[in-house]
Each structure stands twice: as C-alpha cells, then as structure tokens.
Design a protein around this motif. Structure first.
Motif, PDB file in Angstrom:
ATOM      1  N   VAL A 250      11.409  -7.496  -6.014  1.00 23.23           N
ATOM      2  CA  VAL A 250      10.007  -7.089  -5.984  1.00 23.23           C
ATOM      3  C   VAL A 250       9.107  -8.303  -5.749  1.00 23.23           C
ATOM      4  CG1 VAL A 250       8.141  -6.028  -7.311  1.00 23.23           C
ATOM      5  CG2 VAL A 250      10.463  -5.102  -7.448  1.00 23.23           C
ATOM      6  N   GLN A 251       9.452  -9.413  -6.382  1.00 23.94           N
ATOM      7  CA  GLN A 251       8.677 -10.634  -6.166  1.00 23.94           C
ATOM      8  C   GLN A 251       8.786 -11.095  -4.716  1.00 23.94           C
ATOM      9  OE1 GLN A 251       9.363 -13.692  -9.052  1.00 23.94           O
ATOM     10  NE2 GLN A 251       8.164 -15.228  -7.955  1.00 23.94           N
ATOM     11  N   ARG A 252       9.977 -11.004  -4.132  1.00 26.76           N
ATOM     12  CA  ARG A 252      10.145 -11.400  -2.727  1.00 26.76           C
ATOM     13  C   ARG A 252       9.361 -10.473  -1.805  1.00 26.76           C
ATOM     14  NH1 ARG A 252      15.556 -12.407  -4.403  1.00 26.76           N
ATOM     15  NH2 ARG A 252      16.233 -10.373  -3.595  1.00 26.76           N
ATOM     16  N   LEU A 253       9.294  -9.195  -2.172  1.00 29.01           N
ATOM     17  CA  LEU A 253       8.524  -8.244  -1.381  1.00 29.01           C
ATOM     18  C   LEU A 253       7.054  -8.653  -1.345  1.00 29.01           C
ATOM     19  CD1 LEU A 253       8.247  -5.533   0.114  1.00 29.01           C
ATOM     20  CD2 LEU A 253       8.003  -4.425  -2.110  1.00 29.01           C
ATOM     21  N   ALA A 254       6.505  -8.989  -2.509  1.00 32.32           N
ATOM     22  CA  ALA A 254       5.114  -9.433  -2.566  1.00 32.32           C
ATOM     23  C   ALA A 254       4.917 -10.706  -1.752  1.00 32.32           C
ATOM     24  CB  ALA A 254       4.694  -9.651  -4.017  1.00 32.32           C
ATOM     25  N   GLU A 255       5.877 -11.619  -1.856  1.00 32.98           N
ATOM     26  CA  GLU A 255       5.778 -12.885  -1.123  1.00 32.98           C
ATOM     27  C   GLU A 255       5.781 -12.653   0.381  1.00 32.98           C
ATOM     28  OE1 GLU A 255       9.098 -14.947  -2.720  1.00 32.98           O
ATOM     29  OE2 GLU A 255       8.018 -15.653  -4.519  1.00 32.98           O
ATOM     30  N   ARG A 256       6.571 -11.694   0.842  1.00 36.49           N
ATOM     31  CA  ARG A 256       6.606 -11.416   2.282  1.00 36.49           C
ATOM     32  C   ARG A 256       5.262 -10.897   2.774  1.00 36.49           C
ATOM     33  NH1 ARG A 256      11.971  -9.571   1.227  1.00 36.49           N
ATOM     34  NH2 ARG A 256      11.290  -7.390   1.154  1.00 36.49           N
TER      35      ARG A 256
ATOM     36  N   GLU B   1      -3.273  -9.140   1.784  1.00 38.38           N
ATOM     37  CA  GLU B   1      -3.700  -9.190   0.390  1.00 38.38           C
ATOM     38  C   GLU B   1      -2.712  -8.423  -0.487  1.00 38.38           C
ATOM     39  OE1 GLU B   1      -7.685  -7.960  -0.262  1.00 38.38           O
ATOM     40  OE2 GLU B   1      -8.531  -9.308   1.242  1.00 38.38           O
ATOM     41  N   VAL B   2      -2.470  -8.940  -1.672  1.00 38.05           N
ATOM     42  CA  VAL B   2      -1.584  -8.270  -2.630  1.00 38.05           C
ATOM     43  C   VAL B   2      -2.298  -8.227  -3.974  1.00 38.05           C
ATOM     44  CG1 VAL B   2       0.687  -8.240  -3.720  1.00 38.05           C
ATOM     45  CG2 VAL B   2       0.421  -9.209  -1.429  1.00 38.05           C
ATOM     46  N   TRP B   3      -2.536  -7.025  -4.469  1.00 37.76           N
ATOM     47  CA  TRP B   3      -3.252  -6.835  -5.732  1.00 37.76           C
ATOM     48  C   TRP B   3      -2.341  -6.195  -6.768  1.00 37.76           C
ATOM     49  CZ3 TRP B   3      -8.304  -8.229  -6.812  1.00 37.76           C
ATOM     50  CH2 TRP B   3      -9.041  -8.733  -5.723  1.00 37.76           C
TER      51      TRP B   3
ATOM     52  N   LEU C  58       2.240 -15.427  -9.743  1.00 42.60           N
ATOM     53  CA  LEU C  58       2.930 -14.915  -8.562  1.00 42.60           C
ATOM     54  C   LEU C  58       2.205 -15.249  -7.266  1.00 42.60           C
ATOM     55  CD1 LEU C  58       4.020 -11.372  -9.839  1.00 42.60           C
ATOM     56  CD2 LEU C  58       5.424 -13.425  -9.617  1.00 42.60           C
ATOM     57  N   GLY C  59       1.034 -15.837  -7.377  1.00 41.68           N
ATOM     58  CA  GLY C  59       0.277 -16.180  -6.181  1.00 41.68           C
ATOM     59  C   GLY C  59      -0.375 -15.000  -5.503  1.00 41.68           C
ATOM     60  N   LEU C  60      -0.624 -13.931  -6.252  1.00 43.45           N
ATOM     61  CA  LEU C  60      -1.224 -12.735  -5.678  1.00 43.45           C
ATOM     62  C   LEU C  60      -2.717 -12.934  -5.443  1.00 43.45           C
ATOM     63  CD1 LEU C  60       0.490  -9.980  -7.880  1.00 43.45           C
ATOM     64  CD2 LEU C  60       1.382 -11.204  -5.881  1.00 43.45           C
ATOM     65  N   THR C  61      -3.294 -12.012  -4.685  1.00 37.29           N
ATOM     66  CA  THR C  61      -4.717 -12.096  -4.380  1.00 37.29           C
ATOM     67  C   THR C  61      -5.567 -11.911  -5.625  1.00 37.29           C
ATOM     68  OG1 THR C  61      -4.193 -11.141  -2.221  1.00 37.29           O
ATOM     69  CG2 THR C  61      -6.515 -11.217  -2.848  1.00 37.29           C
ATOM     70  N   GLY C  62      -5.175 -11.003  -6.483  1.00 30.74           N
ATOM     71  CA  GLY C  62      -5.937 -10.742  -7.701  1.00 30.74           C
ATOM     72  C   GLY C  62      -5.351  -9.578  -8.471  1.00 30.74           C
ATOM     73  N   ALA C  63      -6.080  -9.123  -9.489  1.00 27.16           N
ATOM     74  CA  ALA C  63      -5.591  -8.050 -10.346  1.00 27.16           C
ATOM     75  C   ALA C  63      -6.721  -7.099 -10.725  1.00 27.16           C
ATOM     76  CB  ALA C  63      -4.957  -8.620 -11.613  1.00 27.16           C
TER      77      ALA C  63
ATOM     78  N   LEU D   6      -1.345  -3.315  -1.105  1.00 27.63           N
ATOM     79  CA  LEU D   6      -1.156  -4.259  -0.035  1.00 27.63           C
ATOM     80  C   LEU D   6      -1.988  -3.832   1.159  1.00 27.63           C
ATOM     81  CD1 LEU D   6       2.717  -4.334  -0.295  1.00 27.63           C
ATOM     82  CD2 LEU D   6       1.129  -5.937  -1.322  1.00 27.63           C
ATOM     83  N   ARG D   7      -2.606  -4.820   1.765  1.00 24.20           N
ATOM     84  CA  ARG D   7      -3.418  -4.498   2.932  1.00 24.20           C
ATOM     85  C   ARG D   7      -3.466  -5.697   3.861  1.00 24.20           C
ATOM     86  NH1 ARG D   7      -8.092  -5.943   6.156  1.00 24.20           N
ATOM     87  NH2 ARG D   7      -8.964  -4.010   7.006  1.00 24.20           N
ATOM     88  N   GLY D   8      -3.014  -5.524   5.081  1.00 21.46           N
ATOM     89  CA  GLY D   8      -3.055  -6.618   6.038  1.00 21.46           C
ATOM     90  C   GLY D   8      -4.444  -6.746   6.620  1.00 21.46           C
ATOM     91  N   ARG D   9      -4.764  -7.937   7.078  1.00 20.43           N
ATOM     92  CA  ARG D   9      -6.044  -8.128   7.740  1.00 20.43           C
ATOM     93  C   ARG D   9      -6.044  -7.376   9.061  1.00 20.43           C
ATOM     94  NH1 ARG D   9      -7.124 -14.624   6.762  1.00 20.43           N
ATOM     95  NH2 ARG D   9      -7.224 -14.519   4.496  1.00 20.43           N
ATOM     96  N   ASP D  10      -7.237  -7.039   9.525  1.00 23.19           N
ATOM     97  CA  ASP D  10      -7.361  -6.287  10.774  1.00 23.19           C
ATOM     98  C   ASP D  10      -6.626  -7.014  11.896  1.00 23.19           C
ATOM     99  OD1 ASP D  10     -10.764  -5.284  10.079  1.00 23.19           O
ATOM    100  OD2 ASP D  10      -8.843  -4.445   9.431  1.00 23.19           O
TER     101      ASP D  10
END
Length: 240
Positions: free
Chosen positions: A84-90, A97-99, A116-121, A234-238
């Motif tokens: 799961v951590q690797r999934l977030a890292e990818r 963005e990963v929240w 985990l280096g995520l965007t936020g919570a 998760l949301r990729g930039r445009d």
C-alpha cells in the motif's frame, strides 16, 4: 495498516499516564471486536470517539502532537502494509496528489501523512481552547458520509475534478466516498465492500495470503486485513 490507529494512540496515552489500565483495556476490547467482526461499525466508531474525547479533555495539544510522532514512529509505521505504501509512492512519483482521509485525529493523521510524504490529510478535528482540548469536536467525525463531504470540499478548494479522482478503501463504511469519485478501488476489503466491488465491477487489491484471501467473504478473514483508517484520495494533475 494492521490494527486501528486509534488503538495505538490509546496505547501511547497509557504509556504517558493519560489513560488508566481500565481505559486501555476498553480500547483493546473494542479493537478485538473489530478484528472478529471484520467491519467497522458506526456505533463502534462513535463509542471510541466519545471515550477519546472525554479522556483527553484538558490535555495540551502540543504534548499530543509530540505523542503522535512517537506513536507513529514506534507503533504505526511498522504496521503499514508495504504494497500500500508503494502504491502511494507510485502516485506521488507520477506527480499526483495523495490524501489520507481518516476518522483518526488530525494530529495523528498529519504525522502519518508527513512520514509517508503524502500531500496532506483529512481527519477528525477536536476543539481546542487555550492550547488544550475541550472534549468536543469541530464539525463531525470524519467517517462515513462525512468523508464524501470532506473530499468534495477538498476538491472544490483545490480545483479538482472528482470524476478524475481515485479513492481506495478497505471498509464498506467508505461507500459514500467511493461512490463520489470516478474510480473506486477496494484494498483488502471487508465482506460487504467485497460484495459491492463485485457488483460495481470495481478493482480489488488483496494483499492477504492463503486462506485469508480465499475466505474473503467471511468477516474473520476480512478482519485479518487492513484496519479502516488509511484511505487515499488520488488525483493526477491535468494532462494535455
């Protein structure tokens, strides 16, 4: 992760003398019931919330933040599932963005997201006065429908299109959030979420092994997976 983050926070509070042996036994019993049932019941969450708010009333916020760092590093980080951590890292490596969206306290969720280096919570917020907790919440518990409302507000604030977002969860309690986004993915799902995933054709990621994965429909097997608490938006930039 393995286990519920609120339980490990309670253990940390007990180590620092904030909770008594009876208090920690109550949290342990609720955690055991969760593992046996394999689902996160609203009544269970409300019970934990009420107990936690009552017990930390008057506790300094600064000390809680320090305690959360200790709990994450000592108890929670080792229990986060590596796949799961690797999934977030990818997702992060793909400039997305990963929240983390969780019913846990924002102080705890914030440390997890940072580690985990995520965007936020997005998490439950307790009311504070004069640097201490009052024993009340700001808004509602970040659970069930509140998560759907939370990510909708986040999307509006950051200019995101939820139809282009992906939500991951292991709990049927997150169905309102999963239905809010363009792509829903079940991770080590409980029995009810597994059925909903099959019904809707949602992808399922199962990192359990052997008989645990084979008995997906049984609550006891689902309980062996990830405790509800880590949910990723998760949301990729445009893209052009």
């Amino acid at each position: 992760m393995h286990g519920a983050s609120i339980y490990w926070l309670a253990r940390g509070l007990a180590r620092h003398g904030v909770l008594s042996g009876r208090d920690i036994a109550g949290f342990a019993w609720k955690q055991a019931r969760f593992k046996l049932r394999g689902t996160e019941h609203h009544g269970h969450i409300q019970s934990v919330r009420a107990s936690a708010l009552e017990l930390v009333a008057g506790y300094p916020v600064a000390e809680m933040r320090q305690l959360c760092e200790e709990v994450v590093d000592r108890d929670i980080s080792p229990r986060i599932l590596a796949p799961v951590q690797r999934l977030a890292e990818r997702h992060l490596e793909a400039d997305q963005e990963v929240w983390l969206v969780t019913a846990s306290p924002i102080e705890l969720a914030g440390v997890i997201a940072t580690r985990l280096g995520l965007t936020g919570a997005l998490a439950t917020i307790a009311e504070v006065a004069d640097g201490c907790y009052t024993g009340r919440l700001v808004g509602d518990l970040m659970h069930g429908p509140a998560k759907a409302e939370g990510i909708a507000a986040l999307a509006a604030e950051r200019g995101l299109d939820l139809d282009q977002c992906t939500a991951y969860s292991d709990s049927a309690n997150d169905l309102p959030m999963l239905r809010k986004v363009g792509k829903a993915i079940a991770v080590n799902p409980d029995a009810r979420l597994a059925r909903q995933a099959r019904h809707h054709g949602w992808p399922v990621l199962d990192y359990r092994r052997g008989r645990r994965a084979a008995k997906l429909a049984l609550p006891s097997a689902a309980a062996a997976g990830v405790a509800a608490g880590l949910f990723y938006l998760l949301r990729g930039r445009d893209r052009e």
